[in-house]
Scaffold this motif. Sequence first.
Motif, PDB file in Angstrom:
ATOM      1  N   ALA A  42       4.051  46.366 -20.239  1.00  9.77           N
ATOM      2  CA  ALA A  42       3.479  45.692 -19.064  1.00  9.77           C
ATOM      3  C   ALA A  42       3.593  44.160 -19.176  1.00  9.77           C
ATOM      4  CB  ALA A  42       2.015  46.089 -18.890  1.00  9.77           C
ATOM      5  N   SER A  43       3.633  43.641 -20.402  1.00  2.66           N
ATOM      6  CA  SER A  43       3.745  42.184 -20.559  1.00  2.66           C
ATOM      7  C   SER A  43       5.172  41.723 -20.851  1.00  2.66           C
ATOM      8  CB  SER A  43       2.792  41.680 -21.659  1.00  2.66           C
ATOM      9  OG  SER A  43       1.536  41.398 -21.082  1.00  2.66           O
ATOM     10  N   LEU A  44       6.115  42.649 -20.885  1.00  3.65           N
ATOM     11  CA  LEU A  44       7.501  42.239 -21.182  1.00  3.65           C
ATOM     12  C   LEU A  44       8.055  41.195 -20.203  1.00  3.65           C
ATOM     13  CD1 LEU A  44       9.316  45.476 -22.481  1.00  3.65           C
ATOM     14  CD2 LEU A  44       8.583  43.473 -23.787  1.00  3.65           C
ATOM     15  N   PRO A  45       7.765  41.305 -18.890  1.00  2.43           N
ATOM     16  CA  PRO A  45       8.309  40.272 -17.989  1.00  2.43           C
ATOM     17  C   PRO A  45       7.877  38.848 -18.391  1.00  2.43           C
ATOM     18  CG  PRO A  45       7.555  42.151 -16.705  1.00  2.43           C
ATOM     19  CD  PRO A  45       7.114  42.397 -18.126  1.00  2.43           C
ATOM     20  N   SER A  46       6.617  38.672 -18.739  1.00  3.01           N
ATOM     21  CA  SER A  46       6.150  37.333 -19.155  1.00  3.01           C
ATOM     22  C   SER A  46       6.774  36.929 -20.488  1.00  3.01           C
ATOM     23  CB  SER A  46       4.622  37.310 -19.308  1.00  3.01           C
ATOM     24  OG  SER A  46       4.013  37.604 -18.083  1.00  3.01           O
ATOM     25  N   ILE A  47       6.838  37.873 -21.404  1.00  2.00           N
ATOM     26  CA  ILE A  47       7.387  37.598 -22.743  1.00  2.00           C
ATOM     27  C   ILE A  47       8.856  37.166 -22.627  1.00  2.00           C
ATOM     28  CG2 ILE A  47       8.074  38.772 -24.898  1.00  2.00           C
ATOM     29  CD1 ILE A  47       5.425  40.404 -24.658  1.00  2.00           C
ATOM     30  N   ASP A 142       1.151  24.559 -27.526  1.00  7.16           N
ATOM     31  CA  ASP A 142       1.139  23.378 -26.646  1.00  7.16           C
ATOM     32  C   ASP A 142       0.725  23.796 -25.234  1.00  7.16           C
ATOM     33  OD1 ASP A 142       2.413  21.809 -28.701  1.00  7.16           O
ATOM     34  OD2 ASP A 142       4.284  22.836 -28.182  1.00  7.16           O
ATOM     35  N   ILE A 143       1.095  25.038 -24.908  1.00  4.21           N
ATOM     36  CA  ILE A 143       0.838  25.585 -23.566  1.00  4.21           C
ATOM     37  C   ILE A 143       0.201  26.955 -23.779  1.00  4.21           C
ATOM     38  CG2 ILE A 143       1.999  26.568 -21.516  1.00  4.21           C
ATOM     39  CD1 ILE A 143       4.162  24.493 -21.831  1.00  4.21           C
ATOM     40  N   TYR A 144      -0.686  27.357 -22.856  1.00  2.00           N
ATOM     41  CA  TYR A 144      -1.345  28.675 -22.975  1.00  2.00           C
ATOM     42  C   TYR A 144      -1.037  29.521 -21.736  1.00  2.00           C
ATOM     43  CZ  TYR A 144      -5.272  32.044 -22.815  1.00  2.00           C
ATOM     44  OH  TYR A 144      -6.038  33.175 -22.722  1.00  2.00           O
ATOM     45  N   ILE A 145      -0.766  30.805 -21.989  1.00  2.00           N
ATOM     46  CA  ILE A 145      -0.575  31.748 -20.876  1.00  2.00           C
ATOM     47  C   ILE A 145      -1.489  32.942 -21.113  1.00  2.00           C
ATOM     48  CG2 ILE A 145       1.058  33.345 -19.748  1.00  2.00           C
ATOM     49  CD1 ILE A 145       3.297  31.369 -20.446  1.00  2.00           C
ATOM     50  N   ASN A 146      -2.200  33.368 -20.089  1.00  5.77           N
ATOM     51  CA  ASN A 146      -3.010  34.584 -20.219  1.00  5.77           C
ATOM     52  C   ASN A 146      -2.384  35.697 -19.387  1.00  5.77           C
ATOM     53  OD1 ASN A 146      -4.901  36.554 -20.573  1.00  5.77           O
ATOM     54  ND2 ASN A 146      -6.668  35.260 -20.076  1.00  5.77           N
ATOM     55  N   ASP A 147      -1.945  36.761 -20.083  1.00  3.43           N
ATOM     56  CA  ASP A 147      -1.374  37.915 -19.386  1.00  3.43           C
ATOM     57  C   ASP A 147      -2.227  39.165 -19.624  1.00  3.43           C
ATOM     58  OD1 ASP A 147       0.648  38.545 -17.593  1.00  3.43           O
ATOM     59  OD2 ASP A 147       1.920  39.464 -19.120  1.00  3.43           O
ATOM     60  N   ALA A 148      -3.417  38.965 -20.205  1.00  3.27           N
ATOM     61  CA  ALA A 148      -4.267  40.100 -20.580  1.00  3.27           C
ATOM     62  C   ALA A 148      -5.331  40.327 -19.515  1.00  3.27           C
ATOM     63  CB  ALA A 148      -4.896  39.830 -21.935  1.00  3.27           C
ATOM     64  N   PHE A 149      -4.941  40.929 -18.399  1.00  5.97           N
ATOM     65  CA  PHE A 149      -5.928  41.172 -17.343  1.00  5.97           C
ATOM     66  C   PHE A 149      -7.072  42.050 -17.857  1.00  5.97           C
ATOM     67  CE2 PHE A 149      -7.639  43.783 -13.904  1.00  5.97           C
ATOM     68  CZ  PHE A 149      -8.150  42.771 -13.114  1.00  5.97           C
ATOM     69  N   GLY A 150      -6.729  43.034 -18.703  1.00  8.21           N
ATOM     70  CA  GLY A 150      -7.726  43.996 -19.210  1.00  8.21           C
ATOM     71  C   GLY A 150      -8.903  43.363 -19.936  1.00  8.21           C
ATOM     72  N   TYR A 173       2.753  37.032 -15.567  1.00  7.53           N
ATOM     73  CA  TYR A 173       3.143  37.873 -14.424  1.00  7.53           C
ATOM     74  C   TYR A 173       2.219  39.070 -14.205  1.00  7.53           C
ATOM     75  CZ  TYR A 173       7.532  35.336 -13.976  1.00  7.53           C
ATOM     76  OH  TYR A 173       8.470  34.361 -13.785  1.00  7.53           O
ATOM     77  N   LEU A 174       1.793  39.701 -15.324  1.00 11.85           N
ATOM     78  CA  LEU A 174       0.924  40.872 -15.172  1.00 11.85           C
ATOM     79  C   LEU A 174      -0.427  40.445 -14.575  1.00 11.85           C
ATOM     80  CD1 LEU A 174       0.250  43.879 -15.652  1.00 11.85           C
ATOM     81  CD2 LEU A 174      -0.458  43.270 -17.959  1.00 11.85           C
ATOM     82  N   MET A 175      -0.944  39.359 -15.103  1.00 16.08           N
ATOM     83  CA  MET A 175      -2.210  38.822 -14.598  1.00 16.08           C
ATOM     84  C   MET A 175      -2.087  38.495 -13.100  1.00 16.08           C
ATOM     85  SD  MET A 175      -5.282  37.751 -15.374  1.00 16.08           S
ATOM     86  CE  MET A 175      -5.594  37.097 -16.994  1.00 16.08           C
ATOM     87  N   GLU A 176      -0.991  37.848 -12.754  1.00 15.48           N
ATOM     88  CA  GLU A 176      -0.772  37.462 -11.347  1.00 15.48           C
ATOM     89  C   GLU A 176      -0.714  38.681 -10.427  1.00 15.48           C
ATOM     90  OE1 GLU A 176       1.854  34.046  -9.769  1.00 15.48           O
ATOM     91  OE2 GLU A 176       2.878  34.934 -11.492  1.00 15.48           O
ATOM     92  N   LYS A 177       0.007  39.713 -10.918  1.00 19.20           N
ATOM     93  CA  LYS A 177       0.171  40.933 -10.120  1.00 19.20           C
ATOM     94  C   LYS A 177      -1.189  41.606  -9.868  1.00 19.20           C
ATOM     95  CE  LYS A 177       2.564  45.285 -10.646  1.00 19.20           C
ATOM     96  NZ  LYS A 177       2.958  46.157 -11.735  1.00 19.20           N
ATOM     97  N   GLU A 178      -1.992  41.685 -10.917  1.00 21.34           N
ATOM     98  CA  GLU A 178      -3.322  42.286 -10.785  1.00 21.34           C
ATOM     99  C   GLU A 178      -4.167  41.498  -9.778  1.00 21.34           C
ATOM    100  OE1 GLU A 178      -4.659  44.958 -12.116  1.00 21.34           O
ATOM    101  OE2 GLU A 178      -3.522  45.443 -13.917  1.00 21.34           O
ATOM    102  N   LEU A 179      -4.138  40.169  -9.918  1.00 28.29           N
ATOM    103  CA  LEU A 179      -4.970  39.334  -9.044  1.00 28.29           C
ATOM    104  C   LEU A 179      -4.493  39.429  -7.601  1.00 28.29           C
ATOM    105  CD1 LEU A 179      -5.421  36.196 -11.337  1.00 28.29           C
ATOM    106  CD2 LEU A 179      -7.039  38.071 -10.970  1.00 28.29           C
ATOM    107  N   HIS A 380      -0.707  50.066  -6.359  1.00 33.29           N
ATOM    108  CA  HIS A 380      -0.992  49.380  -7.625  1.00 33.29           C
ATOM    109  C   HIS A 380      -2.005  50.184  -8.443  1.00 33.29           C
ATOM    110  CE1 HIS A 380      -1.532  46.159 -10.461  1.00 33.29           C
ATOM    111  NE2 HIS A 380      -2.825  46.128 -10.235  1.00 33.29           N
ATOM    112  N   VAL A 381      -1.694  50.385  -9.710  1.00 38.65           N
ATOM    113  CA  VAL A 381      -2.657  50.994 -10.625  1.00 38.65           C
ATOM    114  C   VAL A 381      -3.031  49.915 -11.638  1.00 38.65           C
ATOM    115  CG1 VAL A 381      -3.093  52.837 -12.299  1.00 38.65           C
ATOM    116  CG2 VAL A 381      -1.582  53.279 -10.347  1.00 38.65           C
ATOM    117  N   SER A 382      -4.274  49.517 -11.632  1.00 42.34           N
ATOM    118  CA  SER A 382      -4.679  48.407 -12.497  1.00 42.34           C
ATOM    119  C   SER A 382      -4.614  48.788 -13.972  1.00 42.34           C
ATOM    120  CB  SER A 382      -6.098  47.971 -12.139  1.00 42.34           C
ATOM    121  OG  SER A 382      -6.510  46.965 -13.034  1.00 42.34           O
ATOM    122  N   THR A 383      -4.285  47.791 -14.804  1.00 41.96           N
ATOM    123  CA  THR A 383      -4.250  48.023 -16.258  1.00 41.96           C
ATOM    124  C   THR A 383      -5.622  47.758 -16.883  1.00 41.96           C
ATOM    125  OG1 THR A 383      -3.516  45.736 -16.553  1.00 41.96           O
ATOM    126  CG2 THR A 383      -1.806  47.425 -16.523  1.00 41.96           C
ATOM    127  N   GLY A 384      -6.567  47.312 -16.086  1.00 42.09           N
ATOM    128  CA  GLY A 384      -7.893  46.990 -16.632  1.00 42.09           C
ATOM    129  C   GLY A 384      -9.002  47.687 -15.875  1.00 42.09           C
TER     130      GLY A 384
END
Length: 406
Positions: A42-47, A142-150, A173-179, A380-384
Amino acid sequence: MAKLSIDDIKNELKGKKVLMRVDFNVPLDDKRVITSDKRISASLPSIKFVIENGGKLILMSHLGRPKGKKNPEFSLDVVAVKLAELLGKEVKFSKDCIGDEPKKLVDSMKEGDVVLLENLRFYNEEEANDPEFAKKLASLGDIYINDAFGTAHRAHASTEGVCKFIKKCAAGYLMEKELKFLGQLLEKPAKPFIAILGGAKVSDKIMVIENLLNIVDGIIIGGGMAYTFLKAKGRAIGNSLCETDKIDTAKEIMKKGLDKNVSIYLPIDHVVARMDGGPGDFMEKLKKAEYKEVLRDDIDDGWEGVDIGKNTIEKFKNIISKSKTIFWNGPMGVFEVEQFSKGTFEIGKALAASGAVTVVGGGDSASALKKLKLSDKMTHVSTGGGASMEFMEGTELPGVAALTDK
Ligand code: AMP
C-alpha cells in the motif's frame, strides 16, 4: 488538500534525507512469516516516488505491541527482506530506530537508497510522544512524509511529535487517498447517503453516530450493537449483547434521528443461538450452539441474536439499492462463524451491486469483503479501521493536523 502533499515536494527530494512514517504492522504467523504484505504494498507508490526522485529514504514503523521492550518477536527485520523483494533493490535494516546505528547507516546513504528502522514501539517514548525521542527521530531526516493513515489518529512521536522538528512535513499517496475518499463523505456526498454500522459495541461508535446524524439520510444498525437500540425501543432481546449503560444514549440517538429527519433502521428479525452457559471461549461455544431463525424482532429468554434475519437482509438491501453514497463499518452478526455470516456477506454483496459510492472503514467489514473477493468492487476500502472511524467523527486526526499547511 489543505496539507502539503508528496507531489508538492517532488523537486525538493533529490539528495535529501526523507524520513517516512509507514504502517508496516503486517500480520505474522508463529514462524514470523508475513501472511499478508498488503500494508507494505500500500505504501509502494510513495516509496518508489522518493527513490525515483533521488531521495535517501528512511522508513519507520511499528509492529505489534512490544510494550516498550526490545523483543525480537516484533522485529521489523522480516519486513526489510519483504520490502527488498517487492522493490527489487537492497533495503538496509537498522537494528535500532535511534542512536548511533541508524545515524551511521543514514550518513552512508546515496541517492535512491532505502533504510528501514527497527520497531518504533521498542521505546515507550514513541506512544508517549516524548519530545526528546521525537527530536532524535527527526534528526535522521531533512523532510518528513507520513503515509501511515492507520496510525494517524494517534499523536505519537513518529506521527505528530516529529513534525515539530522538521520544517517540511507532507502526506504520502496512501494518506492522501484515504483523506480524499473519507473527506468526500463528510463534504459533498451524493444523496441519499446512508451509513451501515455493525459490530459488537455501541460505546465505540457513539461519536461517529453523533456526527453522521448531521450528514446522512439514514443509518442502518446491525450486529451486536443493534440489541441495545432494540432494548431501548422496548423489545425483548433475550440473552443478546446489550450495553445497559448505553440504553439512554440509544434513546437519545433515536430521538435526534427523528428531529433531524435521519431514519434509523434496525433489524426486524434475527438468527438466534442458544449456548451452553458454562465457561469457555465464546466462539468455540457458538460454533457448536443450537440455532434457528426467528421472523420477528422479539427474542426469547435463553436465546442470543447472532445475525440479522432474512427479512432484515431484504429490508437493508432495499435501502442500499436506493442509496448513492454508502459508508460501512462493522459486521451484521458473528460473521467469523459460518452459520452466522450470511447477514454480513449479503450486505457486502449488496454494496458491490449497488453502483453507489461505497467506502468501507477497514477492520471486520474489510475482511468480510476480502473473503467474498469483492474488495475491488468498492470505491475505497480504508487501511485504517480506528483511524477511519475517528475521521468520521469529524475531528482532525493528530497525524494529519501536524503536517505542513500548503
Ligand atoms: P467491533 O469491534 O465493535 O466492530 O465488533 C466486531 C465484532 O462484533 C465481531 O467479532 C463480531 O463477531 C461481533 N458481533 C457482531 N454481531 C454480533 C452479535 N450479534 N453478537 C455478538 N457479537 C457480535
